[in-house]
Design a protein around this motif. Sequence first.
Motif, PDB file in Angstrom:
ATOM      1  N   MET A   1      44.360  34.176  35.695  1.00 58.97           N
ATOM      2  CA  MET A   1      44.042  36.146  34.652  1.00 58.97           C
ATOM      3  C   MET A   1      44.268  35.636  33.307  1.00 58.97           C
ATOM      4  O   MET A   1      44.160  34.224  33.177  1.00 58.97           O
ATOM      5  N   VAL A   2      43.334  36.063  32.819  1.00 61.68           N
ATOM      6  CA  VAL A   2      42.351  37.446  32.951  1.00 61.68           C
ATOM      7  C   VAL A   2      40.876  37.090  32.792  1.00 61.68           C
ATOM      8  O   VAL A   2      41.003  36.569  32.042  1.00 61.68           O
ATOM      9  N   ALA A   3      40.146  38.483  33.242  1.00 59.47           N
ATOM     10  CA  ALA A   3      38.924  38.675  32.614  1.00 59.47           C
ATOM     11  C   ALA A   3      38.851  38.937  30.776  1.00 59.47           C
ATOM     12  O   ALA A   3      40.165  40.113  29.978  1.00 59.47           O
ATOM     13  N   THR A   4      39.307  38.121  29.806  1.00 60.47           N
ATOM     14  CA  THR A   4      39.294  38.573  28.424  1.00 60.47           C
ATOM     15  C   THR A   4      37.886  38.352  27.664  1.00 60.47           C
ATOM     16  O   THR A   4      36.908  38.142  28.228  1.00 60.47           O
ATOM     17  N   VAL A   5      38.288  39.097  26.494  1.00 60.53           N
ATOM     18  CA  VAL A   5      36.879  39.198  25.522  1.00 60.53           C
ATOM     19  C   VAL A   5      36.594  37.699  24.463  1.00 60.53           C
ATOM     20  O   VAL A   5      35.829  37.726  24.575  1.00 60.53           O
ATOM     21  N   ALA A   6      38.101  36.975  24.546  1.00 64.10           N
ATOM     22  CA  ALA A   6      37.749  35.347  24.562  1.00 64.10           C
ATOM     23  C   ALA A   6      37.717  34.571  25.576  1.00 64.10           C
ATOM     24  O   ALA A   6      38.657  34.920  26.060  1.00 64.10           O
ATOM     25  N   SER A   7      38.102  33.050  24.663  1.00 68.18           N
ATOM     26  CA  SER A   7      38.655  32.586  25.914  1.00 68.18           C
ATOM     27  C   SER A   7      39.816  32.667  26.503  1.00 68.18           C
ATOM     28  O   SER A   7      40.945  33.095  25.350  1.00 68.18           O
ATOM     29  N   SER A   8      39.892  31.869  27.014  1.00 66.73           N
ATOM     30  CA  SER A   8      41.270  32.284  27.572  1.00 66.73           C
ATOM     31  C   SER A   8      42.582  31.043  27.482  1.00 66.73           C
ATOM     32  O   SER A   8      43.344  31.340  27.364  1.00 66.73           O
ATOM     33  N   GLU A 149      45.288  43.326  27.728  1.00 64.05           N
ATOM     34  CA  GLU A 149      45.380  44.528  27.322  1.00 64.05           C
ATOM     35  C   GLU A 149      44.366  45.485  27.701  1.00 64.05           C
ATOM     36  O   GLU A 149      43.431  45.201  27.345  1.00 64.05           O
ATOM     37  N   ASN A 150      44.790  46.937  28.066  1.00 65.16           N
ATOM     38  CA  ASN A 150      43.744  47.871  28.137  1.00 65.16           C
ATOM     39  C   ASN A 150      44.591  48.842  28.040  1.00 65.16           C
ATOM     40  O   ASN A 150      45.325  49.070  27.171  1.00 65.16           O
ATOM     41  N   ARG A 151      43.779  50.432  28.165  1.00 66.14           N
ATOM     42  CA  ARG A 151      44.737  51.205  28.247  1.00 66.14           C
ATOM     43  C   ARG A 151      43.871  52.441  29.201  1.00 66.14           C
ATOM     44  O   ARG A 151      42.857  52.148  29.869  1.00 66.14           O
ATOM     45  N   ASP A 180      38.079  50.553  32.398  1.00 64.08           N
ATOM     46  CA  ASP A 180      37.244  49.603  32.058  1.00 64.08           C
ATOM     47  C   ASP A 180      37.524  49.098  31.378  1.00 64.08           C
ATOM     48  O   ASP A 180      38.280  48.130  29.966  1.00 64.08           O
ATOM     49  N   PHE A 181      36.466  47.176  30.950  1.00 62.82           N
ATOM     50  CA  PHE A 181      36.469  46.061  30.542  1.00 62.82           C
ATOM     51  C   PHE A 181      35.483  47.323  29.598  1.00 62.82           C
ATOM     52  O   PHE A 181      34.629  46.995  29.455  1.00 62.82           O
ATOM     53  N   ASP A 182      35.748  46.856  27.959  1.00 68.58           N
ATOM     54  CA  ASP A 182      35.332  47.005  27.036  1.00 68.58           C
ATOM     55  C   ASP A 182      34.849  46.032  26.004  1.00 68.58           C
ATOM     56  O   ASP A 182      35.927  45.598  25.861  1.00 68.58           O
ATOM     57  N   ASN A 183      33.243  46.380  25.481  1.00 67.47           N
ATOM     58  CA  ASN A 183      33.509  45.641  24.488  1.00 67.47           C
ATOM     59  C   ASN A 183      32.746  45.666  23.173  1.00 67.47           C
ATOM     60  O   ASN A 183      31.848  45.053  22.226  1.00 67.47           O
ATOM     61  N   GLY A 184      33.162  47.180  23.146  1.00 60.84           N
ATOM     62  CA  GLY A 184      32.873  47.583  21.826  1.00 60.84           C
ATOM     63  C   GLY A 184      31.146  48.433  21.624  1.00 60.84           C
ATOM     64  O   GLY A 184      31.158  49.058  20.306  1.00 60.84           O
ATOM     65  N   VAL A 208      40.797  42.839  31.773  1.00 63.44           N
ATOM     66  CA  VAL A 208      40.873  43.101  32.681  1.00 63.44           C
ATOM     67  C   VAL A 208      41.122  42.196  34.135  1.00 63.44           C
ATOM     68  O   VAL A 208      40.788  41.262  33.885  1.00 63.44           O
ATOM     69  N   ILE A 209      41.653  42.997  35.348  1.00 64.14           N
ATOM     70  CA  ILE A 209      41.882  42.043  36.450  1.00 64.14           C
ATOM     71  C   ILE A 209      41.187  41.097  36.023  1.00 64.14           C
ATOM     72  O   ILE A 209      39.308  41.608  36.708  1.00 64.14           O
ATOM     73  N   ALA A 210      41.715  39.635  37.703  1.00 59.05           N
ATOM     74  CA  ALA A 210      40.111  39.126  38.239  1.00 59.05           C
ATOM     75  C   ALA A 210      40.935  38.497  39.586  1.00 59.05           C
ATOM     76  O   ALA A 210      41.875  39.073  39.608  1.00 59.05           O
ATOM     77  N   GLN A 211      39.950  38.414  40.714  1.00 65.20           N
ATOM     78  CA  GLN A 211      40.407  37.547  41.645  1.00 65.20           C
ATOM     79  C   GLN A 211      41.793  36.835  41.606  1.00 65.20           C
ATOM     80  O   GLN A 211      42.267  35.798  40.589  1.00 65.20           O
ATOM     81  N   GLY A 212      42.807  37.085  42.362  1.00 63.24           N
ATOM     82  CA  GLY A 212      44.350  36.670  41.901  1.00 63.24           C
ATOM     83  C   GLY A 212      44.946  37.458  41.247  1.00 63.24           C
ATOM     84  O   GLY A 212      46.553  37.125  41.260  1.00 63.24           O
ATOM     85  N   ASP A 213      45.007  38.456  40.721  1.00 64.37           N
ATOM     86  CA  ASP A 213      45.408  39.047  39.885  1.00 64.37           C
ATOM     87  C   ASP A 213      46.164  40.200  40.803  1.00 64.37           C
ATOM     88  O   ASP A 213      46.582  40.784  39.972  1.00 64.37           O
ATOM     89  N   SER A 214      45.199  40.744  41.422  1.00 63.85           N
ATOM     90  CA  SER A 214      45.605  41.696  42.576  1.00 63.85           C
ATOM     91  C   SER A 214      47.765  41.507  43.028  1.00 63.85           C
ATOM     92  O   SER A 214      47.684  40.109  43.520  1.00 63.85           O
TER      93      SER A 214
END
Length: 400
Positions: A1-8, A149-151, A180-184, A208-214
């Motif tokens: 996890m997770v898909a993020t705004v910047a690099s993991s 994080e998210n809301r 949702d996965f926001d980018n501003g 946001v979640i990705a495969q394997g975060d289930s």
Amino acid sequence: MVATVASSTDIRYRTYPNDDYNGVVRVSSGGYSATGTLLFDGRAILTAAHLFQGGTEAATVTFETSSGTQTLSTAQVMRHRDYDGMSNNDLAIVWLSAPAPATAHRYDIYRGDDELGQSFTMVGYGIRGTGDTGASSSASAMPIRLKAENRFDADASTLENLLGPGLAWSPLAGTQLIADFDNGKTVNDAMGQLIHRADLGLGLDEGVIAQGDSGGPAFIDGQIAGVASYIASLGWGSLSPDVDDTTNSSFGEIAAWQRASAYQQWIDQAMRDRYAEAPRTPEEVSKAVAEGDSGTIHAYFLLQFTGARSDPDDILSVDYVTRDGTAKAGSDYLAVSGVLHLYPGETQAVIPVEVIGDATGEPDEVFYLDVTNPVGGGLGEGVIKLTAVRTILDDDGWAG
């Protein structure tokens, strides 16, 4: 996890073996890997039902804590009886074959009904990626536990209400939370574009979640508010907020979590049914427990309601918290606190507290459990707190 705004690799997304997220675990079954969360009794893992969709009930659970990496087998897997094979009731509880490491954090579930609009922290072992390109698997990438994080934007049933036949599934009202996965950017604000819940995100902290975060948790105030379930790329007419129109955890997609507060009765009662050694009557209550040489063992407190409900459908509750005596939390027992509910038809329930085993000779020690704030009943005329004590018996030959 997770898909993020910047690099993991950004430190803001990292978790560590000694932090408050080390009770988030990797669950493996049938060649698939997902995420789960250690519940407050130290014996059960909350995760997603769809991990076990192939029918297998064999699984392993891997912990990464300050005491090292430890993989435990499971004794039982129970999917929610009404799981529909798609999005509804996508929950499972996995019971461990041995107690979880004492160094792993335990979690209660979030019991409020105010999740919408709140920020949360998601944690998981899924594949990595950024919102610009989406998450992608790599054979060379070992699963690591990350956070973002998210809301919570809305109840998932809102999508069906507004999109109608454009939605390929039917979320049960009140049981799923979406974000949702926001980018501003307004153009990629899925909830703003589709259901008029405008929110441009949390900047670099967003994920946001990705495969394997289930099965992974969404935490509010350190409690499990959601269990990761699925992601989707949605559009309506000319509106297409997903940056690449592919379901891959990229900007503009939505994710859904099963709402833990909607399932608290199922979770609580499933766990209570597994306490084979728990007392059923006051006469069966053991006020002393031998600590053992390793691992943890349960000391049980039995709470009974002897009054009459004004409405048979009322849920009664009390707050509870452990307190040190001569026994110290963290070294002699694991501190717990939370809210105990007695659901319709219930008149009693146990509160388990884990006693930590060791091979060190020491005197017998005591700790306490305080019960306060009754809702739907009382503790007795003029009584604002009930206190019970348990003695931890040394079994290592201490003399003195």
